[in-house]
Design an enzyme around this catalytic site. Structure first.
Site, short mmCIF file in Angstrom:
data_model
loop_
_atom_site.label_atom_id
_atom_site.label_comp_id
_atom_site.label_asym_id
_atom_site.label_seq_id
_atom_site.Cartn_x
_atom_site.Cartn_y
_atom_site.Cartn_z
N SER A 160 3.39 4.68 6.77
CA SER A 160 4.40 4.53 5.73
C SER A 160 5.81 4.51 6.32
O SER A 160 6.09 3.77 7.25
CB SER A 160 4.22 5.65 4.70
N ASP A 361 -3.87 -0.73 -0.53
CA ASP A 361 -2.53 -0.16 -0.62
C ASP A 361 -1.64 -1.05 -1.47
O ASP A 361 -1.67 -2.28 -1.33
CB ASP A 361 -1.94 -0.02 0.78
N HIS A 421 -3.29 3.42 1.30
CA HIS A 421 -2.12 3.72 2.12
C HIS A 421 -2.46 4.67 3.27
O HIS A 421 -1.95 4.53 4.37
CB HIS A 421 -1.05 4.33 1.21
#
Length: 442
Positions: A160, A361, A421
């Site tokens: 991220s 994601d 994610h």
């Protein structure tokens, strides 16, 4: 009952200095942790697990540093106990721990994240340049103190927003090594579901959700309109405004999808919906959306209870995750800035760069990742684009595709199927196989 269960497990964990907790658990005495004051009043916490392999000494295996997202998400907590550390949140051995294949270094960064802390509001980082500078101080200290790691291959893995930080850190680390100010064997950086080009992520939310039947035509129009507002702000370099409009765009997505989970579009639970409250500022809203899931109540109780006691060096006035909102708020003006040019510089400098992304994601969808990759000015890009991808079997289901990948010169891309994610959390065996492929490719 839950607290009692955790206490029993934790007793085993706290005795790990004399007992081996299992195949994936830490060996006796094979952990280390400390603080580094990277600037006056800015303290960063690191936690090292030495590689625990039955077939090789840790000196013969790489060192991997893991950087969490947010900014404000804790690697020592979430990355460690929810994704790749030797023990899970219940302090049971993790079968897919990365400590099997490498020594793993968790760093709570930026300053104020996790057990890291700032002495005052002016000590928080406000951009990735400061984040990189702080990390260089920590790495210089670490490799000086732990000389046994100076010669082993060193990789930076990230997730991220951690990917945005990892790119900047990697570039500065490469320069520092060339200048002789940091001694280590830097072998590459891996950018997982990374916030490299925020705008490319946002503008593909609508098409991605539409093609997965999570938006109708009206919803697509609403989300596309919100994304255009973000695009305009970014193009005008009004980055703090772009961050606020990004928050608005997320609200539009939630309203049109009945609260889709940004981290995995297939795992929505009723209590996961985040609804904007009247009068709530966007920083608080984004903290609830993207930091609090990394600091869930049970994890917070573990970190601020048994783990804090185990570590024994956490200042009395410091709470794990207590400064997370200030970390995010301080970085708001830098949040939507792209760092595609930094990736270009890494590739041109010969640094091994890997991009990996989860199929499910949304917040950093694969469509957006592919968009910014196609914008690279790296001379090897045409050659990369000519390659067809190669399928990889799911490690636990032979004959079933678990991922695809492409590698050309010093650039690789992994498309991880059935993952959101947090890839190591969603597809642990596939993530571990990818790790082994990356660290052995040299």
């Amino acid at each position: 009952m839950i607290r009692t269960g955790v206490s029993v497990c934790c007793l085993v964990f706290l005795l790990s200095s004399t007992l081996h907790t299992g195949l994936s658990g830490p060996l006796a005495g094979k952990e280390a942790w400390d603080y580094v004051e990277v600037r006056d009043g800015a303290h960063m916490f690191w936690w090292l697990y030495y590689a625990d392999s039955q077939s090789a000494d840790f000196r013969d295996l790489p060192l991997v540093m893991w950087l969490q997202g947010g900014p404000g998400g804790s690697g020592s907590g979430f990355g460690n106990f929810e994704e790749i550390g030797p023990l899970n949140r219940n302090l049971e051995p993790r079968k897919t721990s990365w400590v099997q294949a490498a020594s793993v270094l968790f760093v709570d960064n930026p300053v104020g994240t996790g057990f890291s802390y700032a002495d005052g509001p002016d000590k928080f980082a406000t951009n990735v340049a400061t984040v990189a500078s702080d990390m260089l101080v920590l790495l210089r200290h670490f490799f000086t103190e732990k000389k046994e790691f100076q010669s082993v291959p060193f990789y930076i893995f990230s997730e991220s927003y951690g990917g945005k930080m990892a790119a900047a850190i990697s570039l500065e680390l490469s320069k520092a090594i060339a200048q002789g100010t940091v001694k280590c064997n830097f072998a590459g950086v891996a950018l997982g579901d990374s916030w490299i080009s925020p705008l490319d992520s946002v503008i593909t939310w609508g098409p991605y959700l539409y093609t997965t039947s999570l938006l109708d035509d009206f919803g697509l129009a609403d989300v596309s309109s919100a994304a255009e507002a973000v695009k305009k702000a970014v193009e005008q370099e009004q980055f703090e405004k772009a961050t606020e409009l990004w928050s608005v765009a997320e609200t539009v997505v939630e309203q049109n999808t009945n609260g889709v989970n940004f981290y995995n579009i297939l795992t929505q639970e009723p209590d996961e919906k985040v609804v904007a409250l009247a009068g709530e500022d966007y920083i608080s809203l984004q903290t609830r959306r993207h930091i609090r899931p990394l600091h869930g109540q049970s994890l917070s109780e573990l970190m601020n209870g048994p783990i804090r006691k185990k570590l024994g060096i956490i200042p009395q006035n410091v709470t794990w995750g207590g400064q997370a909102e200030e970390v995010f708020s301080s970085m708001a003006g830098d949040f939507m800035r792209p760092v595609v040019d930094v990736v270009d510089q890494l590739l041109e400098a010969g640094v091994n760069v890997t991009v990996y992304n989860g199929q499910l994601d949304l917040i950093v969808d694969t469509m957006g990742q592919e968009l910014w990759v196609k914008k690279l000015k790296w001379e090897g890009l045409p050659g990369f684009n000519k390659l067809r991808w190669t399928p990889l079997d799911d490690p636990v289901s032979p004959g079933v595709t678990g991922a695809f990948y492409k590698t050309y010169k010093n650039f690789s891309f992994y498309w991880i199927l059935k993952a959101g994610h947090m890839i190591p959390s969603d597809q642990g065996p596939m993530a571990l196989q990818m790790l082994k492929m990356i660290i052995q490719q040299d």
